[in-house]
Design a protein around this motif. Structure first.
Motif, PDB file in Angstrom:
ATOM      1  N   ARG A  22       0.835  -1.207   0.000  1.00 24.59           N
ATOM      2  CA  ARG A  22       0.000   0.000   0.000  1.00 24.59           C
ATOM      3  C   ARG A  22       0.872   1.260   0.000  1.00 24.59           C
ATOM      4  O   ARG A  22       0.605   2.207  -0.737  1.00 24.59           O
ATOM      5  CB  ARG A  22      -0.921   0.012   1.221  1.00 24.59           C
ATOM      6  N   ILE A  23       1.912   1.265   0.828  1.00 20.76           N
ATOM      7  CA  ILE A  23       2.805   2.431   0.885  1.00 20.76           C
ATOM      8  C   ILE A  23       3.601   2.549  -0.418  1.00 20.76           C
ATOM      9  O   ILE A  23       3.792   3.653  -0.959  1.00 20.76           O
ATOM     10  CB  ILE A  23       3.761   2.320   2.087  1.00 20.76           C
ATOM     11  N   LYS A  24       4.060   1.421  -0.925  1.00 27.60           N
ATOM     12  CA  LYS A  24       4.850   1.413  -2.164  1.00 27.60           C
ATOM     13  C   LYS A  24       4.049   2.000  -3.319  1.00 27.60           C
ATOM     14  O   LYS A  24       4.558   2.832  -4.091  1.00 27.60           O
ATOM     15  CB  LYS A  24       5.279  -0.018  -2.478  1.00 27.60           C
ATOM     16  N   THR A  25       2.817   1.572  -3.459  1.00 29.34           N
ATOM     17  CA  THR A  25       1.965   2.093  -4.529  1.00 29.34           C
ATOM     18  C   THR A  25       1.774   3.599  -4.385  1.00 29.34           C
ATOM     19  O   THR A  25       1.811   4.349  -5.364  1.00 29.34           O
ATOM     20  CB  THR A  25       0.604   1.384  -4.511  1.00 29.34           C
ATOM     21  N   PHE A  26       1.587   4.042  -3.155  1.00 31.74           N
ATOM     22  CA  PHE A  26       1.386   5.471  -2.910  1.00 31.74           C
ATOM     23  C   PHE A  26       2.620   6.274  -3.310  1.00 31.74           C
ATOM     24  O   PHE A  26       2.521   7.347  -3.918  1.00 31.74           O
ATOM     25  CB  PHE A  26       1.046   5.691  -1.437  1.00 31.74           C
ATOM     26  N   ILE A  27       3.814   5.776  -2.992  1.00 37.65           N
ATOM     27  CA  ILE A  27       5.052   6.500  -3.294  1.00 37.65           C
ATOM     28  C   ILE A  27       5.315   6.533  -4.798  1.00 37.65           C
ATOM     29  O   ILE A  27       5.636   7.587  -5.365  1.00 37.65           O
ATOM     30  CB  ILE A  27       6.239   5.858  -2.551  1.00 37.65           C
ATOM     31  N   LEU A  28       5.179   5.375  -5.464  1.00 40.20           N
ATOM     32  CA  LEU A  28       5.491   5.302  -6.882  1.00 40.20           C
ATOM     33  C   LEU A  28       4.461   6.011  -7.752  1.00 40.20           C
ATOM     34  O   LEU A  28       4.745   6.351  -8.906  1.00 40.20           O
ATOM     35  CB  LEU A  28       5.615   3.837  -7.321  1.00 40.20           C
ATOM     36  N   SER A  29       3.280   6.241  -7.228  1.00 36.97           N
ATOM     37  CA  SER A  29       2.230   6.901  -8.010  1.00 36.97           C
ATOM     38  C   SER A  29       2.331   8.418  -7.939  1.00 36.97           C
ATOM     39  O   SER A  29       1.505   9.111  -8.532  1.00 36.97           O
ATOM     40  CB  SER A  29       0.845   6.455  -7.523  1.00 36.97           C
ATOM     41  N   SER A  30       3.316   8.929  -7.241  1.00 31.11           N
ATOM     42  CA  SER A  30       3.429  10.374  -7.014  1.00 31.11           C
ATOM     43  C   SER A  30       4.721  10.902  -7.620  1.00 31.11           C
ATOM     44  O   SER A  30       5.743  10.214  -7.640  1.00 31.11           O
ATOM     45  CB  SER A  30       3.393  10.684  -5.513  1.00 31.11           C
ATOM     46  N   GLU A  31       4.678  12.120  -8.117  1.00 26.87           N
ATOM     47  CA  GLU A  31       5.867  12.809  -8.616  1.00 26.87           C
ATOM     48  C   GLU A  31       6.447  13.648  -7.471  1.00 26.87           C
ATOM     49  O   GLU A  31       5.922  14.704  -7.131  1.00 26.87           O
ATOM     50  CB  GLU A  31       5.502  13.702  -9.799  1.00 26.87           C
ATOM     51  N   LEU A  32       7.547  13.173  -6.908  1.00 29.49           N
ATOM     52  CA  LEU A  32       8.103  13.826  -5.723  1.00 29.49           C
ATOM     53  C   LEU A  32       9.147  14.889  -6.045  1.00 29.49           C
ATOM     54  O   LEU A  32       9.612  15.596  -5.152  1.00 29.49           O
ATOM     55  CB  LEU A  32       8.728  12.772  -4.800  1.00 29.49           C
ATOM     56  N   GLN A  33       9.546  14.992  -7.318  1.00 26.83           N
ATOM     57  CA  GLN A  33      10.627  15.927  -7.653  1.00 26.83           C
ATOM     58  C   GLN A  33      10.211  17.381  -7.475  1.00 26.83           C
ATOM     59  O   GLN A  33      11.058  18.259  -7.361  1.00 26.83           O
ATOM     60  CB  GLN A  33      11.081  15.688  -9.090  1.00 26.83           C
ATOM     61  N   GLY A  34       8.910  17.640  -7.463  1.00 26.39           N
ATOM     62  CA  GLY A  34       8.459  19.014  -7.309  1.00 26.39           C
ATOM     63  C   GLY A  34       8.371  19.488  -5.876  1.00 26.39           C
ATOM     64  O   GLY A  34       8.052  20.657  -5.621  1.00 26.39           O
ATOM     65  N   PHE A  35       8.656  18.602  -4.907  1.00 21.77           N
ATOM     66  CA  PHE A  35       8.548  18.980  -3.501  1.00 21.77           C
ATOM     67  C   PHE A  35       9.755  19.815  -3.075  1.00 21.77           C
ATOM     68  O   PHE A  35      10.855  19.666  -3.597  1.00 21.77           O
ATOM     69  CB  PHE A  35       8.468  17.729  -2.621  1.00 21.77           C
ATOM     70  N   LYS A  36       9.522  20.681  -2.105  1.00 25.32           N
ATOM     71  CA  LYS A  36      10.620  21.383  -1.469  1.00 25.32           C
ATOM     72  C   LYS A  36      11.497  20.379  -0.721  1.00 25.32           C
ATOM     73  O   LYS A  36      11.036  19.315  -0.318  1.00 25.32           O
ATOM     74  CB  LYS A  36      10.095  22.437  -0.491  1.00 25.32           C
ATOM     75  N   TYR A  37      12.757  20.789  -0.510  1.00 26.23           N
ATOM     76  CA  TYR A  37      13.698  19.847   0.113  1.00 26.23           C
ATOM     77  C   TYR A  37      13.223  19.401   1.494  1.00 26.23           C
ATOM     78  O   TYR A  37      13.236  18.203   1.812  1.00 26.23           O
ATOM     79  CB  TYR A  37      15.089  20.473   0.217  1.00 26.23           C
ATOM     80  N   ASP A  38      12.805  20.345   2.329  1.00 29.54           N
ATOM     81  CA  ASP A  38      12.378  19.990   3.689  1.00 29.54           C
ATOM     82  C   ASP A  38      11.182  19.049   3.663  1.00 29.54           C
ATOM     83  O   ASP A  38      11.083  18.130   4.478  1.00 29.54           O
ATOM     84  CB  ASP A  38      12.033  21.253   4.483  1.00 29.54           C
ATOM     85  N   ASP A  39      10.271  19.284   2.716  1.00 27.30           N
ATOM     86  CA  ASP A  39       9.119  18.391   2.599  1.00 27.30           C
ATOM     87  C   ASP A  39       9.546  17.010   2.138  1.00 27.30           C
ATOM     88  O   ASP A  39       9.025  15.992   2.624  1.00 27.30           O
ATOM     89  CB  ASP A  39       8.103  18.976   1.611  1.00 27.30           C
TER      90      ASP A  39
END
Length: 741
Positions: free
Chosen positions: A228-245
């Motif tokens: 469940r966590i893996k699917t959530f992480i891979l389904s999201s584009e994280l490169q647009g997040f701020k570093y602290d986030d």
């Protein structure tokens, strides 16, 4: 007889009626048992309800010859099945909220039904369903905040994961982890209940079956949760997040992985722990990190382009890398590790399953409370001042970062920075390295990539300082391996010295303050990297440590060598070399008597060095000259003076033995006064002049060999030596053949 038979007949009828009365009483009780069963079910006394239902079925079998019992038997069977369904529903509720009292009643009921084994199978199915339902409900709730999406009920879990708005991503991740942890917590408590009440099971076969299923179930539950966590992480584009986030996301997932390791931890189990969360985390982190690094490199170049090369730290302050907010996690990790080592605890011996992230939260709370608080506090992740007063430092075993020169104590004032010198850009490099290492700490498989990028940050700063402040004409060049290749591999435009920094003004003594700040900040940066060396050694795989060793030996430890070309730009202005050489050419060197007084050019040279010392120290207002810097500058000055002596002596056209003795007298007088002026003993590079003077006395064969061995003198100086040497010069004139050879 008739009376007696009548009496017996009545007695028989009485007994038959009594038996019938008992049967009717039982039938009446059976007919009203559903009321009692309902009461027992409402009281959650499942064992009592099953026991009553079984007793009713047994009684119904006894009176099955009555026509009314047939319908009652069918009703009792339906009631028993209904009880089983309700028990199963109650069992499913324990997956969300475990109650040991209720769970005990359920297990007693299953034991009465003879379905203890199937109950365990059913329990695992309920946990799988609960995991999927909980994950979907959490994601569905946050997806509803996205007003642009409709028909969410018809979408798959993977599709809903991609609909979570970036502003709600971290709260959603925390809620998802909390919800899944709560399910794992319930499973952990159920396993503990079975371990405590194992003796209540009837046979060893049942005990072994239940134990095996529960042990395997831990891995099954953890695998479902990870998916469940893996699917959530891979389904999201994280490169647009701020570093602290992004770091917060890594912290949450890392904590969840630790929760899982605690959940399935079993030293006696041969089943390997699953770590499917690490790979998607590695993929997302690498993608984010390389994009982040490229941005930070461009940012660092901007810092270097605008750096004024002024000291950053306040008076009487000391910097230690572990006091920086970005590096405190290393200190905490080291403390935890040493604490466990001191107690003789190995990683495989740290408690039973669930002892760290489950048992402490039996009453209240969850393992993500601190992270949740940090995510809600906008100032929690902001860097704090990373320098502290030396007097207030509680780190008694901190490395000594600087030594102050004893020769310039009188020049210190409250306005001088007396600790290690750092620039705004150098401090920025350290903070970037701390943020990079945080990713390493969360995800070890990317450690090599992170450390290589850290080395590029250091290389870029090294390259900038060297290219900005080095002077090519070096009288005593060491070999300096500048990280030019590493900088060029970044495919960037090299930084440029800020126009506000002028290294050619005599009023600022050719940028002496900027040179000190730049060079010593590089040395300080290298010393901080040395403190990080053990941490980097632990992070990098053994097969990749050759890169780290090369980086430290060829780059970090070469930082101190940059002092030599950097301070040469100041030392070349210490004396007026052409004037001294001109004064030397006016001396009569073909004297016929031994002189006891040195020539005036020596005093002129010493006066220029004295004035240089006074002017130099007066020009440095914001920093204290470190002892090492003073030595480097004096070494340059001495090397330049030695070149002046040799150049002046090489201009001599005629020289007698007494004149050669006068050369030695002049140079010895210079050395004696120079020792007092510089407090340097012995004077370096003196052999350069002394060997040249002594060569005048060599015989023809020795001189020929000497010329071949001493390539440090140029063609003009060697030619001049031959012209005046005793081996090629006599009272009758030049020995042309000897000279030509």
């Amino acid at each position: 007889s008739t009376a007696s038979l009548a009496l017996l007949s009545n007695q028989q009828k009485r007994q038959s009626l009594y038996t019938l009365w008992e049967a009717l009483q039982t039938i009446k009780t059976l007919q009203h048992s559903d009321v009692r069963l309902t009461e027992l079910m409402e009281e959650e006394d499942y064992a009592g309800a099953i026991q009553l239902c079984l007793e009713c079925q047994q009684a119904a079998a006894t009176y099955k010859h009555y026509h009314c019992i047939k319908d009652l038997s069918a009703k009792l069977q339906d009631t028993l099945e209904l009880i089983e369904e309700q028990i199963d529903v109650a069992l499913s509720r324990t997956c969300r909220m475990f109650d040991s009292t209720l769970y005990s009643k359920l297990q007693q009921g299953y034991q009465l039904l003879g379905k203890t084994q199937s109950a365990v199978d059913q329990l695992l199915m309920h946990y799988t369903a609960c995991i999927h339902n909980t994950a979907f409900q959490v994601l569905f709730g946050f997806a509803q905040l996205n007003k642009s999406e409709n028909n969410l009920q018809k979408k798959q879990y993977k599709d809903i994961c991609s609909l979570i708005d970036q502003d709600f991503y971290i709260p959603c991740l925390l809620e998802l982890c909390k919800g899944l942890w709560a399910i794992m917590h319930c499973y952990h408590n159920a396993s503990k209940w079975h371990k405590t009440n194992r003796d209540q099971l009837t046979s060893n076969d049942v005990k072994s079956y239940v134990d095996g299923k529960l042990a395997h179930g831990r891995h099954r539950v953890w695998s479902d949760v990870q998916s469940r966590i893996k699917t959530f992480i891979l389904s999201s584009e994280l490169q647009g997040f701020k570093y602290d986030d992004f770091i917060m996301i890594l912290d949450v997932v890392k904590r969840f992985i630790e929760v899982g390791e605690d959940f399935i931890h079993n030293p006696s189990s041969s089943e390997p722990p699953t770590d499917s969360l690490n790979e998607p985390l590695r993929q997302q982190t690498l993608a984010y990190f390389h994009a982040h690094h490229r941005t930070r490199v461009d940012e660092l170049i901007m810092f270097l382009d605008n750096e004024a090369w002024q000291p950053l730290l306040s008076s009487q302050s000391i910097y230690h890398i572990m006091t920086s907010q970005e590096f405190k996690f290393l200190k905490q990790t080291a403390y935890q590790y040493h604490n466990e080592v001191d107690q003789g605890i190995t990683p495989s011996e740290v408690g039973d399953p669930g002892s760290k992230y489950f048992d402490p939260f039996d009453d209240e709370g969850h393992p993500f409370s601190d992270l949740q608080k940090s995510s809600q506090d906008p100032d929690a992740n902001k860097p704090k001042p990373c320098y502290e007063s030396y007097e207030n430092s509680d780190d008694d075993d901190d490395h000594e970062l600087s030594r102050e020169s004893s020769s310039v104590q009188s020049l210190k004032s409250p306005a001088h920075v007396q600790g290690p010198v750092l620039t705004n850009t150098a401090l920025h490099v350290l903070r970037l390295c701390g943020s990079y290492l945080k990713m390493c700490d969360v995800l070890k498989p990317i450690a090599l990539d992170v450390v290589m990028c850290m080395s590029q940050l250091f290389d870029l700063y090294f390259h900038a300082v060297y290219s900005f402040f080095s002077t090519d004409e070096n009288p005593c060049p060491p070999h300096i391996s500048t990280p030019t290749n590493s900088v060029s591999n970044l495919q960037i435009s090299p930084p440029n010295l800020s126009p506000a920094v002028d290294l050619h003004q005599a009023s600022s003594y050719y940028g002496i303050t900027e040179r000190i700040v730049a060079t010593e900040s590089l040395v300080c940066l290298a010393s901080q990297f040395e403190l990080l060396h053990p941490n980097l050694e632990e992070m990098i795989p053994a097969l990749k440590k050759a890169f780290l060793q090369q980086f430290y030996s060829q780059t970090v430890r070469a930082a101190v060598d940059v002092r030599v070309p950097s301070y040469l730009g100041v030392a070349v202005h210490a004396i007026d070399a052409p004037t001294i050489v001109a004064k030397m050419s006016m001396v009569k060197w073909d004297v016929r008597e031994i002189m006891s007084q040195h020539n005036a050019y020596v005093d002129l040279l010493l006066n220029q060095l004295t004035n240089f010392k006074t002017t130099l120290f007066a020009a440095v207002r914001t920093v204290v000259l470190p002892e090492e810097v003073v030595k480097v500058i004096w070494h340059h000055c001495i090397a330049i003076c030695n070149q002046v002596f040799v150049e002046g002596f090489s201009n001599v056209k005629k020289c007698s033995n007494e004149g050669r003795a006068l050369m030695q007298l002049d140079y010895q007088q210079f050395l004696m006064k120079l020792e007092k002026l510089t407090n340097i003993r012995p004077i370096p590079h003196r052999e350069y002049v002394e060997l040249y003077i002594k060569a005048y006395y060599l015989t023809e064969s020795d001189l020929h060999q000497w010329v071949q061995q001493h390539a440090e003198y140029d063609h003009k100086q060697l030619t001049a030596l031959l012209s005046c040497s005793s081996a090629t010069y006599s009272s009758s004139g030049n020995n042309r053949k000897t000279k030509q050879r």
